[in-house]
Design a protein around this motif. Structure first.
Motif, PDB file in Angstrom:
ATOM      1  N   THR A 110      26.298   6.170  36.951  1.00 47.19           N
ATOM      2  CA  THR A 110      27.113   7.243  36.922  1.00 47.19           C
ATOM      3  C   THR A 110      26.528   8.444  37.317  1.00 47.19           C
ATOM      4  N   TYR A 111      26.976   9.337  38.075  1.00 52.53           N
ATOM      5  CA  TYR A 111      26.581  10.694  38.600  1.00 52.53           C
ATOM      6  C   TYR A 111      27.483  11.810  37.832  1.00 52.53           C
ATOM      7  N   GLN A 112      27.040  12.656  37.381  1.00 54.44           N
ATOM      8  CA  GLN A 112      27.724  13.745  36.757  1.00 54.44           C
ATOM      9  C   GLN A 112      27.180  15.116  37.615  1.00 54.44           C
ATOM     10  N   ASN A 121      26.032  19.030  36.108  1.00 52.52           N
ATOM     11  CA  ASN A 121      24.927  19.385  35.399  1.00 52.52           C
ATOM     12  C   ASN A 121      23.619  18.913  36.526  1.00 52.52           C
ATOM     13  N   CYS A 122      23.990  18.581  37.644  1.00 48.75           N
ATOM     14  CA  CYS A 122      23.088  18.189  38.793  1.00 48.75           C
ATOM     15  C   CYS A 122      22.575  19.567  39.265  1.00 48.75           C
ATOM     16  N   ILE A 123      21.202  19.728  39.303  1.00 44.26           N
ATOM     17  CA  ILE A 123      20.530  20.745  39.735  1.00 44.26           C
ATOM     18  C   ILE A 123      20.044  20.759  41.336  1.00 44.26           C
ATOM     19  N   THR A 124      20.534  19.533  41.798  1.00 47.56           N
ATOM     20  CA  THR A 124      19.869  19.136  43.246  1.00 47.56           C
ATOM     21  C   THR A 124      18.399  19.270  43.385  1.00 47.56           C
ATOM     22  N   CYS A 125      17.524  18.819  42.338  1.00 43.63           N
ATOM     23  CA  CYS A 125      16.284  18.780  42.540  1.00 43.63           C
ATOM     24  C   CYS A 125      15.793  17.729  43.399  1.00 43.63           C
ATOM     25  N   LEU A 126      16.472  16.666  43.527  1.00 46.21           N
ATOM     26  CA  LEU A 126      16.106  15.810  44.531  1.00 46.21           C
ATOM     27  C   LEU A 126      15.161  14.684  44.002  1.00 46.21           C
ATOM     28  N   GLN A 127      14.617  14.852  42.640  1.00 51.20           N
ATOM     29  CA  GLN A 127      13.899  13.972  42.229  1.00 51.20           C
ATOM     30  C   GLN A 127      14.227  12.414  42.181  1.00 51.20           C
ATOM     31  N   CYS A 128      15.501  12.484  42.034  1.00 49.83           N
ATOM     32  CA  CYS A 128      16.341  10.959  42.290  1.00 49.83           C
ATOM     33  C   CYS A 128      15.935  10.237  43.363  1.00 49.83           C
ATOM     34  N   GLN A 129      16.094  11.269  44.512  1.00 51.67           N
ATOM     35  CA  GLN A 129      16.246  10.856  45.925  1.00 51.67           C
ATOM     36  C   GLN A 129      14.453  10.289  46.108  1.00 51.67           C
ATOM     37  N   LYS A 148      24.957  18.272  49.645  1.00 53.95           N
ATOM     38  CA  LYS A 148      25.054  17.666  48.407  1.00 53.95           C
ATOM     39  C   LYS A 148      24.303  16.369  48.236  1.00 53.95           C
ATOM     40  N   LEU A 149      24.384  15.849  46.942  1.00 45.77           N
ATOM     41  CA  LEU A 149      23.521  14.650  46.890  1.00 45.77           C
ATOM     42  C   LEU A 149      24.605  13.446  47.242  1.00 45.77           C
ATOM     43  N   ARG A 150      24.185  12.675  48.253  1.00 45.39           N
ATOM     44  CA  ARG A 150      24.992  11.585  48.688  1.00 45.39           C
ATOM     45  C   ARG A 150      24.427  10.223  48.189  1.00 45.39           C
ATOM     46  N   ALA A 205      14.128   9.441  36.582  1.00 47.59           N
ATOM     47  CA  ALA A 205      13.592  10.493  37.179  1.00 47.59           C
ATOM     48  C   ALA A 205      14.577  11.941  36.972  1.00 47.59           C
ATOM     49  N   CYS A 206      15.666  11.814  36.573  1.00 51.78           N
ATOM     50  CA  CYS A 206      16.859  12.789  36.498  1.00 51.78           C
ATOM     51  C   CYS A 206      16.232  13.576  35.194  1.00 51.78           C
ATOM     52  N   SER A 207      15.846  14.780  35.352  1.00 53.58           N
ATOM     53  CA  SER A 207      15.446  15.575  34.031  1.00 53.58           C
ATOM     54  C   SER A 207      16.863  16.302  33.494  1.00 53.58           C
ATOM     55  N   MET A 208      18.008  16.226  34.123  1.00 56.66           N
ATOM     56  CA  MET A 208      19.232  16.811  33.626  1.00 56.66           C
ATOM     57  C   MET A 208      20.104  15.686  32.868  1.00 56.66           C
ATOM     58  N   GLY A 209      19.773  14.236  33.118  1.00 56.37           N
ATOM     59  CA  GLY A 209      20.488  13.366  32.610  1.00 56.37           C
ATOM     60  C   GLY A 209      21.921  13.373  33.352  1.00 56.37           C
ATOM     61  N   SER A 210      21.853  13.480  34.601  1.00 55.09           N
ATOM     62  CA  SER A 210      22.978  13.555  35.360  1.00 55.09           C
ATOM     63  C   SER A 210      23.269  12.296  35.980  1.00 55.09           C
ATOM     64  N   LEU A 211      22.393  11.338  36.070  1.00 57.21           N
ATOM     65  CA  LEU A 211      22.589  10.171  36.374  1.00 57.21           C
ATOM     66  C   LEU A 211      22.417   9.286  35.254  1.00 57.21           C
ATOM     67  N   GLN A 212      23.357   8.201  35.091  1.00 54.77           N
ATOM     68  CA  GLN A 212      23.172   7.477  33.817  1.00 54.77           C
ATOM     69  C   GLN A 212      23.362   5.910  34.339  1.00 54.77           C
TER      70      GLN A 212
HETATM   71  S1  SF4 Z   1      19.228  15.978  42.194  1.00 58.87           S
HETATM   72 FE1  SF4 Z   1      17.881  16.203  40.189  1.00 58.87          FE
HETATM   73  S2  SF4 Z   1      19.473  16.747  38.723  1.00 58.87           S
HETATM   74 FE2  SF4 Z   1      20.512  15.955  40.566  1.00 58.87          FE
HETATM   75  S3  SF4 Z   1      20.979  13.873  39.978  1.00 58.87           S
HETATM   76 FE3  SF4 Z   1      18.964  14.036  41.193  1.00 58.87          FE
HETATM   77  S4  SF4 Z   1      17.287  14.165  39.891  1.00 58.87           S
HETATM   78 FE4  SF4 Z   1      19.344  14.568  38.543  1.00 58.87          FE
END
Ligand code: SF4
Ligand code: SF4
Lengths: 296, 191
Positions: A248-250, A253-261, A216-218, A233-240
């Motif tokens: 905040t993390y939703q 709709n997170c797709i675990t793309c890990l761009q945020c990481q 999971k995203l930790r 960086a989040c293309s889904m808008g899961s992080l605000q």
């Molecule tokens: S893993 Fe991707 S979709 Fe999920 S919060 Fe990070 S950038 Fe957004």
């Protein structure tokens, strides 16, 4: 910045792998699987369509699910349980295409849907409607399918012959690539709002992420300086980023793309097993701006 | 507390709204389903199949704007040309009478879209799928009968006719005075 670019390239390579695995004329996954179970059907995205079987599965029409699809559904759910929405974050070329195309357009021309509209009820509302529609007006599984249109683009050599289009195909293209793609911040409006495959994976991930052994995203709250790089960086808008500097993390709709990481300068975001670090496992409200203050 | 209730209500409304839109899109899909012709045929057929009738006036707005002249008549993804006999059939597809360009397509790997020939036999109770895609010259969409023709299924061993699907494409928005622009050439498979 460099990490973000490298991550984008890495993900692009994964998506190309996804294209080679699932779309004709390559369709390596289907060819291997069909060979294994001696299934005589043409190998393309339609022969592996998950929209129809997911519908049949959720509506209890088990007899309509053929063995190759059963194997695929099993793998799909296993991956979603263990790794989260792995298919969306790594393999879905149809989801990635508008995201990458939208990066070519300046932000001022894009609509930021997710700050105005909460995507979660829309996403699950679509899934609910998708399941109800067969009882009322007939299935919409193929009619509004971006994966199917992706196959058309590949068949036609991207700029060539799209084949005969129906009104629903034309609407799909407009929503997927134009309105919710190129002209949407992050380019993933279609993924966010009208993809049943993504919604089902999110549902699974939101539950399985509570288990210790799943990936999971930790979040390491103590490392975060509320800089907002992950949000951008989040293309889904899961992080605000909230007005009080909290992030905040939703998960829905997170797709675990890990761009945020990749974007996080403090390694506050990681992908792995164990505790998620998000408050109540779903959303974090990091309402401690003093962290930022104390670093200064 | 009040804020929380307001938020929950809004979430519920969005959920219901989107579910409604999705169901609505199902009805929309249903309303434009006549943009595509479909057929199922059991071979060998003793008589002509039921006529496929398509009305261009019933196309949805997106189709009318982007691609009104391209029409597909197909048996669907799953099959549609079914061998109900006891012997294997060697099937060849020919079309006749249609205006404009005709393209044949099948998901079956043995199908040659140039010649219209399936190179593997259609065994009893098995099926092939087929799509006949028409590109009608745009100026010819006005007549009441836009075009009519036949999709012929032929036994490629002895060239005998084993099935025929008549197709008629009309445009009910025109007054019906203009007559059919039928092309009497036989289109050998694909042009
Ligand atoms: S893993 Fe991707 S979709 Fe999920 S919060 Fe990070 S950038 Fe957004
Ligand atoms: S998680 Fe990382 S990128 Fe996101 S706000 Fe905190 S420090 Fe910045």
């Amino acid at each position: 910045m460099i990490n973000t670019q490298i991550m984008l390239i890495k993900r692009a390579i994964w998506y190309i792998v996804g294209l080679l695995l699932f779309y004709a004329p390559f369709a390596l996954y289907q060819k291997a699987l069909f060979g294994l179970v001696n299934y005589n059907k043409p190998a393309d995205i339609h022969s592996l369509c998950l929209r129809m079987p997911l519908l049949n599965l959720l509506l209890g029409k088990w007899s309509l699910i053929v063995p190759v699809v059963m194997i695929t559904l099993f793998l799909f759910f296993m991956f979603a349980i263990i790794f989260g929405p792995f298919f969306c974050g790594r393999l879905c070329f149809a989801g990635a295409l508008p995201e990458y195309l939208s990066r070519l357009i300046p932000d001022r021309f894009k609509i930021d849907w997710v700050t105005g509209i909460n995507p979660i009820p829309v996403r699950y509302g679509f899934l609910a409607g998708y399941l109800i529609t067969p009882f009322l007006a007939g299935s919409i599984a193929c009619a509004f399918c971006n994966l199917s249109f992706m196959q058309r683009l590949i068949d036609g050599g991207f700029w060539g012959e799209f084949g005969v289009l129906s009104s629903t195909n034309i609407i799909t293209f407009f929503l997927w690539i134009i309105l919710f793609g190129i002209f949407t911040k992050g380019g993933r409006g279609f993924c966010n709002f009208i993809c049943p495959i993504g919604a089902v994976q999110s549902l699974v991930y939101s539950i399985s992420s509570r288990l210790h052994f799943t990936y999971k995203l930790r979040f390491a709250k103590d490392k975060c300086i509320s800089c907002g790089a992950c949000v951008k960086a989040c293309s889904m808008g899961s992080l605000q980023k909230e007005p009080d500097n909290s992030i905040t993390y939703q998960i829905h709709n997170c797709i675990t793309c890990l761009q945020c990481q990749a974007a996080c300068p403090k390694n506050a975001l990681t992908y792995g097993t164990g505790k998620s670090g998000w408050k109540d496992g779903i959303t974090l409200v990091n309402n401690e701006p003093s962290i930022q203050e104390s670093i200064r | 507390m009040k804020e929380q209730i307001k938020k929950s209500l809004l979430t519920l409304c969005l959920f219901i709204f989107m579910a409604g839109i999705t169901v609505g899109s199902g009805y929309y899909k249903k309303s434009v389903s006549s943009e595509r012709g479909s057929f199922i045929i059991a071979l060998p057929a003793k008589k002509d199949n039921q006529e496929v009738l398509l009305n261009i006036a019933e196309q949805g707005l997106p189709k009318k704007l982007i691609q009104p002249n391209r029409i597909s008549i197909s048996s669907g993804h799953g099959g549609g040309i079914i061998n109900r006999g006891n012997e294997s059939l060697w099937v060849k597809v020919q079309t006749e009478g249609f205006l404009g360009k005709v393209q044949l397509e099948s998901k079956d790997p043995s199908f040659n879209h140039e010649t219209g020939v399936f190179s593997r036999p259609l065994k009893p109770n098995q099926s092939f799928n087929l799509a006949v895609n028409l590109t009608i010259p745009k100026g010819k969409l006005k007549g009441h009968t836009v075009t009519e023709g036949n999709i012929k299924l032929i036994n490629s061993k002895d060239e005998s006719l084993i099935g025929n699907i008549p197709v008629r494409i009309i445009n009910s928005e025109t007054d019906g005075i203009e007559d059919s622009t039928k092309n009497n050439d036989t289109n050998e498979a694909c042009h």
